[in-house]
Enzyme design. Structure first.
Site, PDB file in Angstrom:
ATOM      1  N   HIS A  47      -4.264   1.030  -1.557  1.00  0.00           N
ATOM      2  CA  HIS A  47      -4.122   0.197  -0.346  1.00  0.00           C
ATOM      3  C   HIS A  47      -5.398   0.201   0.468  1.00  0.00           C
ATOM      4  O   HIS A  47      -5.455   0.852   1.498  1.00  0.00           O
ATOM      5  CB  HIS A  47      -2.968   0.718   0.497  1.00  0.00           C
ATOM      6  N   ILE A  53      -7.324   0.382   3.916  1.00  0.00           N
ATOM      7  CA  ILE A  53      -6.670   0.213   5.219  1.00  0.00           C
ATOM      8  C   ILE A  53      -5.404   1.069   5.206  1.00  0.00           C
ATOM      9  O   ILE A  53      -4.629   1.023   4.244  1.00  0.00           O
ATOM     10  CB  ILE A  53      -6.292  -1.262   5.478  1.00  0.00           C
ATOM     11  N   GLY A  56       0.611   0.060   7.579  1.00  0.00           N
ATOM     12  CA  GLY A  56       1.304   0.041   8.864  1.00  0.00           C
ATOM     13  C   GLY A  56       2.541   0.920   8.887  1.00  0.00           C
ATOM     14  O   GLY A  56       2.821   1.565   9.895  1.00  0.00           O
ATOM     15  N   VAL A  57       3.268   0.973   7.779  1.00  0.00           N
ATOM     16  CA  VAL A  57       4.477   1.803   7.761  1.00  0.00           C
ATOM     17  C   VAL A  57       4.137   3.280   7.937  1.00  0.00           C
ATOM     18  O   VAL A  57       4.932   4.032   8.501  1.00  0.00           O
ATOM     19  CB  VAL A  57       5.325   1.583   6.486  1.00  0.00           C
ATOM     20  N   GLU A  61       5.312   5.883  10.777  1.00  0.00           N
ATOM     21  CA  GLU A  61       5.799   7.225  10.454  1.00  0.00           C
ATOM     22  C   GLU A  61       5.064   8.285  11.274  1.00  0.00           C
ATOM     23  O   GLU A  61       5.677   9.246  11.735  1.00  0.00           O
ATOM     24  CB  GLU A  61       5.647   7.507   8.959  1.00  0.00           C
TER      25      GLU A  61
END
Length: 146
Positions: A47, A53, A56-57, A61
């Site tokens: 990723h 990057i 976002g998840v 978290e």
């Protein structure tokens, strides 16, 4: 509070422990922590290999883990001495404003805004170099550790 202290509170372990240090804390009100983002973080393998990057998840978290640390430090155990674990129960209005890349240090700020029984709502802000990279509302539910 360092990484070793955090592992005494959170059940998460490498590679899913996303809070490295607690910088500051006010009982019942707020907590400020950091996540050091390095090129060695496992998620950068896919990723994205050519432009890494932080997903976002995983930023969400990290917000949730910060809120979990806050709850433990603020409330610990209840009067019956039953232990609790914090579960992510909801995410509202989260916006990702800038990408988080290797070398960044995310400052995670969670502020308690509402409590109803065992449900806790937080305003969360993530900053890199004083620039907001993500913000939103995180809901945490405390459940038994049975």
């Amino acid at each position: 509070m360092n990484n070793i202290d955090i592992t005494k509170i959170l059940p998460h372990r490498f590679p899913f422990l996303l809070v490295d240090k607690v910088l500051d804390f006010k009982e019942g009100e707020w907590l400020k922590a950091i996540k050091n983002v390095t090129y060695n973080d496992y998620f950068f393998v896919g990723h994205f290999p050519e432009r890494p990057i932080m997903p976002g998840v995983l930023i969400i978290e990290a917000m949730a883990q910060s809120a979990g640390i806050f709850l433990f430090l603020s409330y610990g155990k209840d009067k019956s001495d039953k232990e609790y674990i914090a579960y992510l129960a909801g995410v509202n209005n989260v916006k990702f404003r800038k990408p988080v890349i290797p070398g960044d240090q995310i400052v995670l700020e969670v502020k308690l805004k509402q409590t109803v029984r065992n449900i806790y709502k937080f305003d969360a802000i993530c900053k890199v170099d004083d620039n907001i990279v993500a913000d939103g509302e995180i809901t945490i539910a405390l459940g038994g550790k049975e």
